[in-house]
Motif scaffolding. Structure first.
Motif, PDB file in Angstrom:
ATOM      1  N   UNK A 224       0.851  -1.179   0.000  1.00 36.92           N
ATOM      2  CA  UNK A 224       0.000   0.000   0.000  1.00 36.92           C
ATOM      3  C   UNK A 224       0.892   1.236   0.000  1.00 36.92           C
ATOM      4  N   UNK A 225       0.324   2.379  -0.402  1.00 36.40           N
ATOM      5  CA  UNK A 225       1.127   3.587  -0.556  1.00 36.40           C
ATOM      6  C   UNK A 225       1.711   4.103   0.738  1.00 36.40           C
ATOM      7  N   UNK A 226       1.051   3.811   1.843  1.00 34.27           N
ATOM      8  CA  UNK A 226       1.576   4.254   3.141  1.00 34.27           C
ATOM      9  C   UNK A 226       2.857   3.481   3.468  1.00 34.27           C
ATOM     10  N   UNK A 227       2.774   2.157   3.430  1.00 35.90           N
ATOM     11  CA  UNK A 227       3.938   1.326   3.760  1.00 35.90           C
ATOM     12  C   UNK A 227       5.083   1.551   2.770  1.00 35.90           C
ATOM     13  N   UNK A 228       4.739   1.693   1.493  1.00 38.07           N
ATOM     14  CA  UNK A 228       5.767   1.880   0.475  1.00 38.07           C
ATOM     15  C   UNK A 228       6.542   3.165   0.694  1.00 38.07           C
ATOM     16  N   UNK A 229       5.802   4.195   1.090  1.00 34.34           N
ATOM     17  CA  UNK A 229       6.443   5.472   1.351  1.00 34.34           C
ATOM     18  C   UNK A 229       7.355   5.381   2.574  1.00 34.34           C
ATOM     19  N   UNK A 230       6.891   4.668   3.602  1.00 33.37           N
ATOM     20  CA  UNK A 230       7.725   4.448   4.800  1.00 33.37           C
ATOM     21  C   UNK A 230       9.009   3.719   4.386  1.00 33.37           C
ATOM     22  N   UNK A 231       8.861   2.671   3.588  1.00 30.56           N
ATOM     23  CA  UNK A 231      10.021   1.888   3.150  1.00 30.56           C
ATOM     24  C   UNK A 231      11.029   2.748   2.394  1.00 30.56           C
ATOM     25  N   UNK A 232      10.544   3.406   1.352  1.00 32.92           N
ATOM     26  CA  UNK A 232      11.463   4.140   0.470  1.00 32.92           C
ATOM     27  C   UNK A 232      12.134   5.292   1.213  1.00 32.92           C
ATOM     28  N   UNK A 233      11.363   5.994   2.049  1.00 30.52           N
ATOM     29  CA  UNK A 233      11.967   7.109   2.792  1.00 30.52           C
ATOM     30  C   UNK A 233      12.930   6.614   3.869  1.00 30.52           C
ATOM     31  N   UNK A 234      12.643   5.464   4.457  1.00 34.89           N
ATOM     32  CA  UNK A 234      13.561   4.914   5.461  1.00 34.89           C
ATOM     33  C   UNK A 234      14.884   4.520   4.797  1.00 34.89           C
ATOM     34  N   UNK A 235      14.796   3.923   3.614  1.00 40.15           N
ATOM     35  CA  UNK A 235      16.015   3.555   2.876  1.00 40.15           C
ATOM     36  C   UNK A 235      16.824   4.813   2.565  1.00 40.15           C
ATOM     37  N   UNK A 236      16.135   5.808   2.058  1.00 35.33           N
ATOM     38  CA  UNK A 236      16.784   7.065   1.679  1.00 35.33           C
ATOM     39  C   UNK A 236      17.439   7.728   2.898  1.00 35.33           C
ATOM     40  N   UNK A 237      16.674   7.839   3.985  1.00 38.75           N
ATOM     41  CA  UNK A 237      17.191   8.509   5.174  1.00 38.75           C
ATOM     42  C   UNK A 237      18.353   7.759   5.798  1.00 38.75           C
ATOM     43  N   UNK A 238      18.251   6.440   5.821  1.00 37.01           N
ATOM     44  CA  UNK A 238      19.305   5.643   6.460  1.00 37.01           C
ATOM     45  C   UNK A 238      20.582   5.654   5.628  1.00 37.01           C
ATOM     46  N   UNK A 239      20.430   5.587   4.308  1.00 41.22           N
ATOM     47  CA  UNK A 239      21.616   5.639   3.448  1.00 41.22           C
ATOM     48  C   UNK A 239      22.347   6.964   3.638  1.00 41.22           C
ATOM     49  N   UNK A 240      21.578   8.028   3.694  1.00 39.74           N
ATOM     50  CA  UNK A 240      22.162   9.358   3.884  1.00 39.74           C
ATOM     51  C   UNK A 240      22.874   9.439   5.233  1.00 39.74           C
ATOM     52  N   UNK A 241      22.188   8.942   6.256  1.00 37.35           N
ATOM     53  CA  UNK A 241      22.741   8.948   7.607  1.00 37.35           C
ATOM     54  C   UNK A 241      24.020   8.120   7.677  1.00 37.35           C
ATOM     55  N   UNK A 242      23.996   6.950   7.048  1.00 37.72           N
ATOM     56  CA  UNK A 242      25.144   6.051   7.106  1.00 37.72           C
ATOM     57  C   UNK A 242      26.341   6.663   6.381  1.00 37.72           C
ATOM     58  N   UNK A 243      26.094   7.197   5.189  1.00 41.11           N
ATOM     59  CA  UNK A 243      27.204   7.834   4.477  1.00 41.11           C
ATOM     60  C   UNK A 243      27.713   9.061   5.248  1.00 41.11           C
ATOM     61  N   UNK A 244      26.799   9.718   5.960  1.00 44.19           N
ATOM     62  CA  UNK A 244      27.210  10.844   6.804  1.00 44.19           C
ATOM     63  C   UNK A 244      28.150  10.386   7.910  1.00 44.19           C
ATOM     64  N   UNK A 245      27.842   9.229   8.498  1.00 39.62           N
ATOM     65  CA  UNK A 245      28.694   8.666   9.546  1.00 39.62           C
ATOM     66  C   UNK A 245      30.079   8.339   8.976  1.00 39.62           C
ATOM     67  N   UNK A 246      30.085   7.721   7.787  1.00 38.58           N
ATOM     68  CA  UNK A 246      31.360   7.380   7.140  1.00 38.58           C
ATOM     69  C   UNK A 246      32.149   8.651   6.842  1.00 38.58           C
ATOM     70  N   UNK A 247      31.444   9.666   6.387  1.00 39.26           N
ATOM     71  CA  UNK A 247      32.098  10.940   6.065  1.00 39.26           C
ATOM     72  C   UNK A 247      32.729  11.551   7.320  1.00 39.26           C
ATOM     73  N   UNK A 248      31.985  11.500   8.437  1.00 42.72           N
ATOM     74  CA  UNK A 248      32.528  12.017   9.700  1.00 42.72           C
ATOM     75  C   UNK A 248      33.818  11.281  10.077  1.00 42.72           C
ATOM     76  N   UNK A 249      33.808   9.965   9.904  1.00 40.95           N
ATOM     77  CA  UNK A 249      35.011   9.178  10.205  1.00 40.95           C
ATOM     78  C   UNK A 249      36.165   9.639   9.314  1.00 40.95           C
TER      79      UNK A 249
END
Lengths: 333, 333
Positions: A224-249
């Protein structure tokens, strides 16, 4: 073929949108028609010294704002790029329309002015991610509330799309769920599971968990569009966050900075794998047209990729493929 | 205080579970009572040469398997660690029970044998993530189908928990949604929004998108169990995938391997930030006991962390805090 592009929609409009169009002409030889305030567009071309070769402009005097209620706005603003664009591509197997404006407004304009493919209950927004292989997640936000039969249509449309867009034969369809066992899920998903399993035209491979979407066999993951949006935005946000952590290192001291110099280029290339902007936007599946919603924060590269994707979809006959997929469903009933 | 630990549950049981208990005794001086097959447990202690100091054993001859239907299994297997554990902690403000076994079975055992806190409609499973600050996401899978009023209870319970667990005064509560605007969401979420906004005992800060859960002001993010599970698993899967990509880059040639040597230690430390195992498991909120579901693939470190968390929750009076939060809700009505 004409690719119509909303010059006024998105966080970086009009400059990045126009530069994306210019880049698409230069790199791929795809002709683009910009829709928007002609004076503003001309100004950008002049100020930036951009080439007008291969680019047409259609003047549209209104603009749908992000804060407006989508349906009311596209009903009222008939001279906005979204409404003009939707009307121009309605029923066309030769053209496509791209906008980076409000998702709700793009959906409303396409649904109201292009209409739906015969038999489609609800158009859906797909997101293509391409980490290990292309995977289409849909719906990604067009339909916050779904009925089980919508998900079966999403499966058929997603499969037709991924076949056209990525050349995948007999695409495998998974169902986004909270466990891999057949009995898992909420009421909607449990019922959708049965429909998908019993649909002879869907190559159903069962449930897919959110942690395994990109490792699964599935070429299409429906939800459903609600769950799909949660999924895609979580992937996007986490990837950004993770690369941010790597960048900080990598910025943490002189030696780490040396390491950064060594791997910067390789890392930068891989970073795009998890960036939805790299895939040229989200196709809207089920309206009677080829419409692509580019990410709201699209830059020129994202727009260029969206134009290339639109061109590819038209050439691959996506709209006809969707019509055929839904027609077969009607015949099965 | 006694921390009861299911020695037989989880992918790495019994060895890693027992080693986690031994580590908790050694590092934190927390006494642990293992529940499980005594002969098997004794064998592990002997074979590994582990210290029995501070550890008791309760013999339980049955075991709930991952493949069993949870409710039926815990009804039948009264001599399983899950049922024994639930009965031992029922109503206790002094003890806690931890299991890394089947989530469904832990939920079923706790709900059936501990009962619910008076006034609680549905117990919920919380997940604590602690990237920029502690954020409690709940429900994370206990209730795939929710009614709006459940989410209001989740808000109250999550706030009481995070106050007890992390000392946050007047915790801010957000609602997981597909946009930040008040009108966004599916039917469930739109109605829950109104309840949260109007609850004088909830410090509601509005909608939170999946991409912004860890950047938001919210200390607690409430959602139905289906969406919460999608969110948490997407974060987990994407973090793993992203670190995998970085690892591939670091292994890509001699120079990159040099870079890897430089940053390995720093990176390894940060990696835990996105690893849910680092936070000691998911508390079950709303049953009449302190129960923690450890991750199914918990290793000794994860179990040790879960024991420390359980100890902290009991000391902080979590169960009383939850009772109080729900009692105030009843009084408001």
């Amino acid at each position: 073929m004409t690719i119509y592009l909303d010059a006024m929609g998105g966080d970086n409009a009009p400059v990045q949108i126009i530069e994306g169009a210019v880049a698409a002409v230069a790199e791929y030889g795809i002709n683009v028609t910009l829709i928007g305030d002609e004076a503003v567009i001309n100004n950008v071309f002049e100020n930036r010294g951009l080439s007008r070769s291969g680019i047409d402009i259609i003047n549209a005097t209104e603009k749908v704002e992000m804060t407006e209620e989508p349906v009311a706005a596209v009903r009222k603003k008939k001279d906005s790029p979204m409404v003009r664009g939707a009307l121009l591509v309605k029923g066309s197997h030769e053209d496509a329309f791209i906008s980076a404006g409000s998702t709700g407004a793009v959906l409303a304009a396409a649904t109201l002015y292009c209409g739906r493919i015969k038999g489609v209950s609800r158009p859906a927004l797909g997101t293509l991610v391409n980490i290990k292989k292309p995977v289409m997640v849909l719906d990604n936000g067009a339909n916050a509330d779904c009925r089980p039969e919508y998900l079966d249509q999403f499966a058929r449309m997603g499969a037709a799309y991924i076949k056209a867009a990525a050349g995948v034969e007999d695409p495998k369809v998974g169902l986004l769920n909270i466990g891999t066992e057949d009995i898992k899920g909420n009421a909607l998903i449990k019922e959708a599971f049965g429909l998908l399993r019993d649909d002879p035209k869907v190559n159903f491979v069962g449930n897919v968990e959110a942690s395994g979407v990109f490792d699964s066999d599935a070429d299409v993951v429906v939800c459903d569009g609600f769950s799909g949006n949660i999924l895609v935005k979580a992937v996007e946000g986490t990837a950004k966050l993770t690369f941010g952590i790597v960048k900080d290192v990598l910025m943490g001291g002189a030696l780490n900075k040396l390491a950064a110099l060594i791997i910067k280029k390789d890392l930068y290339e891989k970073k795009d794998l998890l960036d939805p902007r790299a895939y040229g936007g989200a196709p809207l599946l089920g309206t009677n047209a080829t419409v692509i919603k580019a990410h709201g924060n699209s830059d020129a590269t994202a727009i260029k990729n969206a134009i290339r994707q639109a061109d590819k979809l038209v050439r691959a006959g996506m709209l006809s493929a969707l019509e055929e997929a839904i027609k077969q469903q009607e015949e099965n009933r």
